[in-house]
Design an enzyme around this catalytic site. Sequence first.
Site, short mmCIF file in Angstrom:
data_model
loop_
_atom_site.label_atom_id
_atom_site.label_comp_id
_atom_site.label_asym_id
_atom_site.label_seq_id
_atom_site.Cartn_x
_atom_site.Cartn_y
_atom_site.Cartn_z
N SER A 40 -42.37 29.48 -35.89
CA SER A 40 -41.37 29.02 -36.87
C SER A 40 -40.73 30.25 -37.47
CB SER A 40 -42.02 28.20 -37.99
OG SER A 40 -42.43 26.95 -37.51
N GLU A 78 -23.85 33.76 -44.86
CA GLU A 78 -23.17 32.47 -44.77
C GLU A 78 -24.12 31.29 -44.89
OE1 GLU A 78 -21.18 35.82 -42.83
OE2 GLU A 78 -23.14 34.92 -42.45
N SER A 79 -25.43 31.47 -44.90
CA SER A 79 -26.48 30.48 -45.13
C SER A 79 -27.72 30.81 -44.32
CB SER A 79 -26.04 29.04 -44.92
OG SER A 79 -27.02 28.19 -45.50
N HIS A 99 -38.25 25.81 -35.19
CA HIS A 99 -39.66 25.42 -35.09
C HIS A 99 -39.87 25.06 -33.62
CE1 HIS A 99 -39.82 25.31 -39.45
NE2 HIS A 99 -38.71 24.60 -39.41
N CYS A 139 -21.72 28.45 -44.25
CA CYS A 139 -20.77 28.10 -45.32
C CYS A 139 -19.45 28.82 -45.04
CB CYS A 139 -21.32 28.53 -46.67
SG CYS A 139 -22.83 27.66 -47.12
#
Length: 126
Positions: free
Chosen positions: A55, A62-63, A68, A83
């Site tokens: 994970s 930008e985010s 996983h 974003c």
Amino acid sequence: MNALGRHILAEIYGCDSEILNDRELIEKVMVDSALSSGAEIREVAFHKFSPMGVSGVVVISESHLTIHTWPELGYAAVDVFTCGDKINPWDACNYLTEKLKASHITATEVKRGIFEQPVSVKVSNL
């Protein structure tokens, strides 16, 4: 209609199980995926589970991108959230799918922070 961001929720199947179980390789592929889309990387954190699975998150200006993996199933759950309108999250998602040697992918794009009118903020001194 305006949205603050685009969020790809990807189900990636038929992946190479050795790749999915290699923390260092998954981290490299995720970082390269972000860079291939033009994103600016801020932080990276990945964890290898015992007996298998990885994970991780790549935090971008930008985010973020997350993954996983279930090597025993050849499956990876991936989120690519960007974003603004400078980065196309599909570029990162497609790059990642190719590098995982996936046989197929199902993905949905969700618009995040939808506003009917542009958001404006008024600041006043009270």
